[in-house]
Design an enzyme around this catalytic site. Structure first.
Site, PDB file in Angstrom:
ATOM      1  N   GLY A   1      13.291  -3.298   0.861  1.00  0.00           N
ATOM      2  CA  GLY A   1      13.489  -2.119  -0.193  1.00  0.00           C
ATOM      3  C   GLY A   1      14.173  -2.418  -1.549  1.00  0.00           C
ATOM      4  O   GLY A   1      14.559  -1.641  -2.386  1.00  0.00           O
ATOM      5  N   GLU A   2      14.765  -3.621  -1.622  1.00  0.00           N
ATOM      6  CA  GLU A   2      15.494  -3.875  -2.938  1.00  0.00           C
ATOM      7  C   GLU A   2      14.887  -4.834  -4.087  1.00  0.00           C
ATOM      8  O   GLU A   2      15.512  -4.849  -4.861  1.00  0.00           O
ATOM      9  CB  GLU A   2      16.846  -4.685  -2.445  1.00  0.00           C
ATOM     10  CG  GLU A   2      17.704  -3.631  -1.555  1.00  0.00           C
ATOM     11  CD  GLU A   2      19.406  -4.344  -1.320  1.00  0.00           C
ATOM     12  OE1 GLU A   2      20.060  -3.653  -2.166  1.00  0.00           O
ATOM     13  OE2 GLU A   2      19.325  -5.256  -0.869  1.00  0.00           O
TER      14      GLU A   2
ATOM     15  N   GLU B   1       0.878  -1.170  -0.032  1.00  0.00           N
ATOM     16  CA  GLU B   1       0.085   0.029   0.028  1.00  0.00           C
ATOM     17  C   GLU B   1       0.852   1.113   0.217  1.00  0.00           C
ATOM     18  O   GLU B   1       0.417   2.117  -0.682  1.00  0.00           O
ATOM     19  CB  GLU B   1      -1.038   0.148   1.185  1.00  0.00           C
ATOM     20  CG  GLU B   1      -1.907  -1.088   1.205  1.00  0.00           C
ATOM     21  CD  GLU B   1      -1.218  -2.415   1.801  1.00  0.00           C
ATOM     22  OE1 GLU B   1      -2.168  -3.502   1.607  1.00  0.00           O
ATOM     23  OE2 GLU B   1      -0.422  -2.615   2.059  1.00  0.00           O
TER      24      GLU B   1
ATOM     25  N   PRO C   1      12.038 -13.466   0.726  1.00  0.00           N
ATOM     26  CA  PRO C   1      10.878 -13.675   1.321  1.00  0.00           C
ATOM     27  C   PRO C   1      10.077 -12.651   1.664  1.00  0.00           C
ATOM     28  O   PRO C   1      10.837 -11.470   2.063  1.00  0.00           O
ATOM     29  CB  PRO C   1      11.620 -14.531   2.670  1.00  0.00           C
ATOM     30  CG  PRO C   1      12.945 -13.965   2.469  1.00  0.00           C
ATOM     31  CD  PRO C   1      13.259 -13.646   1.345  1.00  0.00           C
ATOM     32  N   ARG C   2       8.582 -12.606   1.928  1.00  0.00           N
ATOM     33  CA  ARG C   2       7.764 -11.805   2.249  1.00  0.00           C
ATOM     34  C   ARG C   2       8.396 -10.953   3.690  1.00  0.00           C
ATOM     35  O   ARG C   2       8.291  -9.752   3.882  1.00  0.00           O
ATOM     36  CB  ARG C   2       6.542 -12.083   2.486  1.00  0.00           C
ATOM     37  CG  ARG C   2       5.506 -10.994   2.565  1.00  0.00           C
ATOM     38  CD  ARG C   2       5.471  -9.841   1.511  1.00  0.00           C
ATOM     39  NE  ARG C   2       4.400  -8.880   1.531  1.00  0.00           N
ATOM     40  CZ  ARG C   2       4.076  -8.197   0.965  1.00  0.00           C
ATOM     41  NH1 ARG C   2       4.781  -7.855  -0.138  1.00  0.00           N
ATOM     42  NH2 ARG C   2       2.978  -7.190   1.235  1.00  0.00           N
TER      43      ARG C   2
ATOM     44  N   ASN D   1       1.933  -8.196  -5.390  1.00  0.00           N
ATOM     45  CA  ASN D   1       2.061  -7.084  -6.595  1.00  0.00           C
ATOM     46  C   ASN D   1       2.548  -7.626  -7.715  1.00  0.00           C
ATOM     47  O   ASN D   1       3.951  -7.709  -7.787  1.00  0.00           O
ATOM     48  CB  ASN D   1       2.599  -6.010  -5.943  1.00  0.00           C
ATOM     49  CG  ASN D   1       2.577  -4.778  -7.299  1.00  0.00           C
ATOM     50  OD1 ASN D   1       2.001  -4.804  -7.958  1.00  0.00           O
ATOM     51  ND2 ASN D   1       3.107  -3.552  -6.947  1.00  0.00           N
TER      52      ASN D   1
ATOM     53  N   GLU E   1       4.460  -4.799 -10.418  1.00  0.00           N
ATOM     54  CA  GLU E   1       5.833  -4.336 -10.100  1.00  0.00           C
ATOM     55  C   GLU E   1       7.038  -4.924 -11.156  1.00  0.00           C
ATOM     56  O   GLU E   1       7.584  -4.115 -11.753  1.00  0.00           O
ATOM     57  CB  GLU E   1       6.437  -4.487  -8.769  1.00  0.00           C
ATOM     58  CG  GLU E   1       7.554  -4.032  -8.311  1.00  0.00           C
ATOM     59  CD  GLU E   1       8.071  -4.143  -6.677  1.00  0.00           C
ATOM     60  OE1 GLU E   1       8.878  -3.359  -6.417  1.00  0.00           O
ATOM     61  OE2 GLU E   1       7.513  -4.960  -5.980  1.00  0.00           O
TER      62      GLU E   1
END
Length: 438
Positions: free
Chosen positions: A320-321, A67, A277-278, A345, A348
Site C-alpha cells: 500500500g505504499e 482492480e 516487488p509485486r 498500471n 498510477e
C-alpha cells in the site's frame, strides 16, 4: 441447469479437489487464516450476515490490488449517490483485500469471493441479497452472475477489459459465455477496442458501451511537499538525490535491473533505487540476489536501521505504499513489462506527474500504453540497455523531465470522469429494478 453449466461446475469441483492440498498448506503455514477459507466456501460469519440482513445492498467485486484501485473511485461515487445502501466489497486475493481495506473507506464490509461452484455461490448470494452487483474489469464468473440474476439483482461489468490472452481463452467457453453475457445488464468497457472484442465474443451490442477507465479517477494520493519531506526523513534520503522507483517487479526483472543500478550509480554517485516487488514474499530472494552482486540492500520494514552511506537499494516489503513512493521518484519503471507478464498500471505514476518507463511486454495495458506514448509521458524500451540509456538521458536533463511531468498531469485530467459515468448507469439499473418490483 444447462449442459454447459453442468460441465463448468464439474470442472470447478475438479479444480477445488486439486487445489485443496495447497489450501491446507497455506493454512498450516499461516499464509491463510481459517476465516478466509470459510468465506471462500460460502460460510460467512453471523456478524457479516447480520450486517446486511434486511438492508439494501450493492455488491462490488474486484480481483486483486489493481482492480481494487480501479474500484475505489466507483465505490466513493456510489456511497455519495446512494448513502442508504450498504456496500459489500469482495476480492479474490489477500493482497487485494488488504489494499481494499486501506483505500476503500466507503465499503461497509469486505469478504473473499466464494469459489464459483453453484451451491457455494447460491448460498452467499441469498445471504447478501444484493440489488446490484458491479464486477470490475474481467472478473466474469458464470455462477456468480447466474445466481445474482436468479436472486433478482441487476448485474453490471464496470471498466471492462478484454486482454489478448482473455480474448483467446473466453472463446473456448462457447455457449456458456453467451449465456453469461445475456444475464449481464450493462457491459461498460474501458475502450472502443474492449467494446468491439466483447461484442465479437457474443455480447449484445445494445448492452455494450465505452465509458473509459476508472483508474483515471483513482485517488493515488496527493504527495505534497510535507508528505515528501516525511518520506525523505523516514527513509534517510536527501531530496537532491536522484531516485528511481521500480514498481510491481517480477522474478527475473530485479535481476535485469542490476546492471541498470550499477551503471547509473557510477555516473550518479548518490543514486537511490527503491525496488517494490509485486509479491512481497519474494523480498528475501531479491535480497540474496543483490548480495551476490555485492550490492548492499535494506528492507523498508527495517528502514530505521539504514546506513545511508552503505545502503542505496531499498527493498519495499510492505503493502500500500507504492503510490506515495512514486511521488518522490525522479524516474519510475513499472514491472511486469521486461518479462512476458503483460505489464501493470502505468497510469498510477503518470497521475503523480511522473515520466513512466516500461518494457516491451505491455499487452494487458495496450490502451494505457498507447495513451502515454502518444502524450509523450511514457518511454517504452525493448531491453535494459535501452532503459539505461533513456534513464541516463533524463537524469542528465532535469528541465526536460519537469516538462514531461506537467504533460502527464494534464493527460490524466483530460481523461477523468469514467467513475461518474459508470455510477450514472448503475443508478439507472437500480431505478429500473425498483420499477419492476412495484
Amino acid at each position: 441447469m444447462s449442459l454447459a453449466y453442468l460441465i463448468y461446475n464439474f470442472l470447478v469441483i475438479i479444480i477445488l479437489l486439486l487445489y485443496s492440498p495447497a489450501l491446507i498448506y497455506r493454512i498450516l503455514t499461516n499464509k491463510e487464516d481459517i476465516s478466509s477459507l470459510l468465506e471462500r466456501f460460502g460460510l460467512l460469519s453471523k456478524e457479516k450476515i447480520n450486517n446486511f440482513r434486511d438492508e439494501q445492498v450493492i455488491w462490488v467485486h474486484a480481483a486483486s490490488v489493481g482492480e481494487a484501485g480501479a474500484a475505489s473511485p466507483v465505490v466513493a461515487e456510489l456511497k455519495q449517490r446512494f448513502p442508504e445502501y450498504k456496500i459489500i466489497f469482495s476480492t479474490m486475493t489477500n493482497t487485494g483485500r488488504d489494499m481494499a481495506k486501506k483505500i476503500i473507506k466507503e465499503a461497509d464490509d469486505f469478504i473473499y469471493i466464494p469459489f464459483d461452484f453453484f451451491m457455494i455461490v447460491n448460498k452467499v448470494v441469498k445471504a447478501i441479497n444484493p440489488e446490484l452487483v458491479l464486477i470490475m474489469e474481467t472478473e466474469l464468473w458464470p455462477n456468480l452472475i447466474r445466481y445474482s440474476k436468479k436472486q433478482g439483482a441487476k448485474v453490471m461489468l464496470v471498466s471492462g477489459r478484454i486482454s489478448d490472452s482473455s480474448f483467446k481463452q473466453y472463446k473456448y467457453l462457447g455457449s456458456l459465455l453467451k449465456d453469461m453475457f445475456s444475464k449481464i445488464d450493462i457491459l461498460s468497457m474501458q475502450s472502443e477496442k474492449d467494446m468491439n472484442r466483447i461484442i465479437e465474443l457474443g455480447a449484445d451490442k445494445g448492452k455494450v458501451c465505452n465509458n473509459g477507465n476508472t483508474k483515471f479517477d483513482q485517488e493515488y494520493g496527493k504527495v505534497n511537499s510535507e508528505v515528501k519531506e516525511a518520506i525523505y526523513q523516514e527513509f534517510k534520503l536527501d531530496s537532491k538525490q536522484p531516485i528511481i522507483v521500480a514498481g510491481s517487479t517480477h522474478d527475473n526483472e530485479e535481476e535485469q535491473l542490476i546492471p541498470l543500478y550499477k551503471e547509473l550509480k557510477t555516473k550518479f554517485g548518490d543514486l537511490i533505487l527503491l525496488l517494490v516487488p509485486r509479491y512481497i514474499e519474494r523480498v528475501e530472494e531479491i535480497e540474496s540476489l543483490y548480495k551476490q552482486e555485492g550490492i548492499n540492500t535494506i528492507r523498508r520494514s527495517r528502514i530505521k536501521e539504514r546506513d545511508s552511506a552503505r545502503e542505496s537499494v531499498i527493498l519495499v516489503d510492505t503493502i500500500g505504499e507504492l503510490a506515495k513512493l512514486y511521488g518522490i521518484a525522479d524516474l519510475v519503471f513499472v514491472g511486469g513489462s521486461l518479462i512476458e507478464r503483460g505489464g501493470h498500471n502505468i497510469l498510477e505514476p503518470a497521475a503523480l506527474g511522473k515520466l513512466v518507463f516500461f518494457g516491451p511486454h505491455m499487452f494487458n495495458f495496450k490502451d494505457s500504453t498507447k495513451l502515454l506514448l502518444e502524450n509523450r509521458v511514457g518511454i517504452q524500451v525493448s531491453n535494459v540497455a535501452e532503459l539505461i540509456e533513456q534513464m541516463e538521458y533524463y537524469l542528465s536533463n532535469p528541465d526536460i523531465l519537469e516538462e514531461q511531468s506537467r504533460q502527464a498531469i494534464e493527460m490524466i485530467n483530460d481523461n477523468q470522469g469514467a467513475s461518474w459515468r459508470n455510477v450514472e448507469l448503475a443508478s439507472r439499473l437500480l431505478a429500473r429494478r425498483k420499477e419492476l418490483s412495484k
